[in-house]
Design an enzyme around this catalytic site. Structure first.
Site, short mmCIF file in Angstrom:
data_model
loop_
_atom_site.label_atom_id
_atom_site.label_comp_id
_atom_site.label_asym_id
_atom_site.label_seq_id
_atom_site.Cartn_x
_atom_site.Cartn_y
_atom_site.Cartn_z
N LYS A 22 0.77 -0.95 0.27
CA LYS A 22 0.00 -0.20 -0.04
C LYS A 22 0.83 1.12 -0.15
O LYS A 22 1.36 1.80 1.13
CB LYS A 22 -0.91 -0.22 1.20
CG LYS A 22 -2.13 0.63 1.17
CD LYS A 22 -2.15 2.18 0.83
CE LYS A 22 -1.77 3.00 2.29
NZ LYS A 22 -1.41 4.41 1.73
N GLY A 69 -4.22 3.86 -1.91
CA GLY A 69 -5.31 4.30 -1.09
C GLY A 69 -4.86 4.96 0.09
O GLY A 69 -3.85 5.13 0.34
N GLY A 79 -5.10 1.14 4.41
CA GLY A 79 -3.77 0.89 5.40
C GLY A 79 -4.27 -0.04 6.38
O GLY A 79 -3.69 -1.08 6.75
N GLU A 122 9.68 1.91 10.80
CA GLU A 122 10.90 2.68 10.43
C GLU A 122 10.22 4.08 10.55
O GLU A 122 9.46 4.56 9.94
CB GLU A 122 11.30 2.66 9.05
CG GLU A 122 11.88 1.34 8.78
CD GLU A 122 13.32 1.12 9.38
OE1 GLU A 122 13.96 2.25 9.91
OE2 GLU A 122 13.76 0.04 9.41
N CYS A 144 13.94 11.24 7.00
CA CYS A 144 13.73 11.00 8.07
C CYS A 144 15.06 11.09 8.93
O CYS A 144 15.16 11.29 10.26
CB CYS A 144 13.39 9.47 8.25
SG CYS A 144 14.23 8.36 7.13
N GLU A 203 9.59 16.79 14.89
CA GLU A 203 9.83 16.52 13.53
C GLU A 203 9.39 17.69 12.60
O GLU A 203 8.19 17.64 12.47
CB GLU A 203 9.77 15.12 13.12
CG GLU A 203 10.56 14.88 11.66
CD GLU A 203 10.10 13.37 11.34
OE1 GLU A 203 8.85 13.15 11.37
OE2 GLU A 203 10.84 12.94 10.96
P1 NAD Z 1 2.32 8.98 7.34
O1 NAD Z 1 2.42 8.07 8.69
O2 NAD Z 1 1.32 9.90 7.32
O3 NAD Z 1 1.96 7.76 6.17
C1 NAD Z 1 2.87 6.94 5.90
C2 NAD Z 1 2.10 5.40 5.10
O4 NAD Z 1 1.10 5.13 6.06
C3 NAD Z 1 1.14 6.08 3.84
O5 NAD Z 1 1.02 5.19 2.99
C4 NAD Z 1 -0.21 6.20 4.66
O6 NAD Z 1 -1.12 6.11 4.09
C5 NAD Z 1 -0.14 5.01 5.61
N1 NAD Z 1 -1.05 5.40 6.85
C6 NAD Z 1 -1.27 6.52 7.58
N2 NAD Z 1 -1.99 6.31 8.64
C7 NAD Z 1 -2.22 4.81 8.60
C8 NAD Z 1 -2.85 3.78 9.40
N3 NAD Z 1 -3.69 4.38 10.51
N4 NAD Z 1 -2.65 2.59 9.22
C9 NAD Z 1 -2.11 2.16 8.06
N5 NAD Z 1 -1.69 2.81 7.34
C10 NAD Z 1 -1.61 4.15 7.29
O7 NAD Z 1 3.84 9.60 6.96
P2 NAD Z 1 4.33 10.26 5.76
O8 NAD Z 1 3.71 11.63 5.90
O9 NAD Z 1 3.81 9.73 4.38
O10 NAD Z 1 5.87 10.40 5.82
C11 NAD Z 1 6.54 11.15 6.55
C12 NAD Z 1 6.90 10.43 8.06
O11 NAD Z 1 7.61 9.13 7.56
C13 NAD Z 1 8.03 11.35 8.57
O12 NAD Z 1 7.67 11.36 9.73
C14 NAD Z 1 9.23 10.60 8.31
O13 NAD Z 1 10.25 10.70 9.19
C15 NAD Z 1 8.93 9.12 8.28
N6 NAD Z 1 9.80 8.32 7.66
C16 NAD Z 1 10.67 7.50 8.21
C17 NAD Z 1 11.64 6.73 7.47
C18 NAD Z 1 12.56 5.79 8.23
O14 NAD Z 1 13.17 4.84 7.62
N7 NAD Z 1 12.50 5.92 9.58
C19 NAD Z 1 11.78 7.20 6.16
C20 NAD Z 1 10.89 8.03 5.47
C21 NAD Z 1 10.28 8.63 6.17
#
Ligand code: NAD
Length: 476
Positions: free
Chosen positions: A171, A202, A208, A246, A280, A381
């Site tokens: 996803k 989606g 998710g 992550e 990140c 962050e």
């Molecule tokens: P996000 O958590 O909003 O979304 C990430 C993914 O999770 C998306 O595909 C989203 O649709 C899905 N998602 C959101 N809520 C969900 C739920 N309740 N259940 C299942 N899936 C869900 O994050 P983002 O805005 O896309 O990315 C930015 C964040 O990601 C930052 O906090 C960044 O630090 C982190 N990040 C971490 C790493 C790492 O390896 N540690 C790498 C890249 C980004």
């Protein structure tokens, strides 16, 4: 360019969604709608998990050599579309095109090939006394990924999961989903057996969560925000799924008083502004000795001014836009908060930069000085090009401040004395710490301590995430 995708990739077929809802995807550089994808729900996820389950039995029994061949073929198929991938992601995310080619397209191509190589050398069994300890694929993996390095994050899950013998339902992020369709086509052209990789686009709350809750999924591998990571852990607990997370970071770059100050400040600003700060591992807190603060601030301001903000497709751009309107509002809000809380504005600010394309999500490269570690800009962050310079008293104080965060993803240490730098690096509670600007290593483990998550990606460590131990007690 208008991209329209109206089907999911399930069981090796392009399948129409169960509902009619779609998601508009915006071009970060112009704010215009660049295309749309379907918004999947429970039924679509159920079909994809069903396909992954059916494919698991035979895929998990294929030889490692055969799986390595498929991974190498996917790498070749992605390579043939490298320019298209770079341009797509430069527009979805906003990273300058040349850099997107090297990082956003280059890393996935390299990682698929690398997992082919790792697989050929990896030993799946070991004799321990009278037991044969074998390592088996964990099962059907649900992969949920963010938008900032969209195909890289996908690859760090899909390539090792397939290498391990798992089947996958992906996803991808709704903000930058088009690259995932290119991956599906690469898998198709590589002849990957039906159902081994399935892709449903989606929203997190619908597709998710349906994936996380599905009883047919054995493991969730998630990259994204700490907020979503916590929710996913709670949901996954009901069916006792394995979860790898992550998450976010607030990484410190510790500049010791004997460091090459100019090189250390430049390295830190570059590490903070990569992908417009939407990284990140971004080095967002620069810790400098109190007496070196004025000089460090002067150098940081100068380096920040060299980051030419503009259209990600333009040759001269060093800092592209943020990825979305939501990001733009969020980052501007943090800059205002920094001013309100009394930090010193050294460069940039909340006003929109000049001379950038209208409608895009541009922000000024910003540096705050005299930041205290209890200010919001030092604790949360920001995910934008905003650096906080924090003065410290002595080495112990620097280590204390570096570790005074709920996160533990990354860090950096700078000193002319390599042994001292390593000693300080070992005391930082984070998953990866760069010593004197040490280069990124795709085979080194990647992941966090504390609220930056658990589990490790990349290299052989990433493969092991998707394996389960089994011991066979032998008579002879
Ligand atoms: P996000 O958590 O909003 O979304 C990430 C993914 O999770 C998306 O595909 C989203 O649709 C899905 N998602 C959101 N809520 C969900 C739920 N309740 N259940 C299942 N899936 C869900 O994050 P983002 O805005 O896309 O990315 C930015 C964040 O990601 C930052 O906090 C960044 O630090 C982190 N990040 C971490 C790493 C790492 O390896 N540690 C790498 C890249 C980004």
């Amino acid at each position: 360019m208008r991209l329209v995708r109206d089907k999911f990739y399930i069981g090796g077929q392009w399948v129409a969604p169960s509902g009619r809802e779609t998601i508009e995807v915006h071009n970060a550089g112009t704010g215009e709608v660049m295309g749309r994808v379907p918004a999947g729900g429970e039924k679509d996820i159920d079909a994809a998990v069903g396909a992954a389950r059916s494919a698991f039995e035979s895929w998990s029994q294929t030889s490692a050599e055969k799986r390595a061949e498929y991974l190498e073929k996917i790498s070749t198929a992605l390579k043939a579309r490298a320019d298209e991938l770079a341009k797509t992601i430069a527009q979805e995310v906003g990273m300058p095109l040349k850099m997107a080619g090297r990082i956003q397209a280059g890393l996935p191509i390299a990682n698929f090939a690398n997992y082919g190589k790792i697989l050929k050398e990896f030993s799946f069994e070991q004799r321990v006394g009278n037991s044969l300890v074998v390592r088996e694929p964990v099962g059907v993996v649900g992969a949920i990924t963010p938008w900032n390095y969209p195909l890289h994050q996908i690859t760090l899950k899909v390539a090792p999961a397939l290498a391990a013998g798992c089947t996958v339902v992906l996803k991808p992020s709704e903000v930058a989903p088009f690259n995932a369709f290119i991956l599906a086509e690469a898998a198709e052209s590589a002849g990957l057996p039906n159902g081994v990789l399935n892709i449903v686009t989606g929203y997190g709350a619908a597709a998710g969560e349906a994936l996380v809750k599905h009883p047919g999924v054995d493991m969730i591998s998630f990259t994204g925000s700490t907020r979503a990571g916590k929710r996913i852990s709670e949901l996954a607990a009901h069916s006792v799924k394995r979860v790898a997370l992550e998450l976010g970071g607030k990484s410190a770059s510790v500049i010791l008083e004997d460091a090459d100050l100019a090189a250390a400040v430049k390295g830190t600003v570059n590490g903070c502004y990569l992908n417009s700060g939407q990284t990140c591992t971004a080095l967002t807190r620069m810790l400098v000795p109190e007496k070196l603060y004025p000089e460090a601030a002067r150098i940081a301001a100068e380096v920040a001014k060299g980051f030419n903000v503009g259209d990600p497709l333009a040759e001269t751009t060093r800092l592209g836009p943020l990825t979305s309107k939501a990001q733009l509002e969020r980052v501007r809000g943090y800059i205002k908060k920094g001013l309100d809380e009394g930090a010193e504005l050294v460069a940039g600010g909340a006003e929109p930069p000049e001379g950038v394309p209208a409608g895009g999500y541009y922000v000024r490269p910003t540096v705050f000085g005299m930041v205290r570690n209890d200010m919001t800009i030092a604790r949360e962050e920001i995910f934008g090009p905003v650096l906080s310079i924090i003065p410290y008293r002595d080495e112990e104080d620097a280590i204390r401040i570096a570790n005074d965060t709920v996160y533990g993803l990354a860090g950096a240490v700078w000193s002319k004395d390599e042994a001292r730098a390593q000693r300080v690096a070992r005391r930082i509670r984070a998953g990866q710490v760069d010593v004197n600007g040490g280069a990124f290593n795709m085979n080194a483990p990647f992941g966090g301590f504390k609220q930056s998550g658990h589990g490790r990606e990349a290299g052989v460590y990433g493969l092991e995430e998707f394996l389960e131990y089994k011991s066979l007690q032998l008579k002879g």
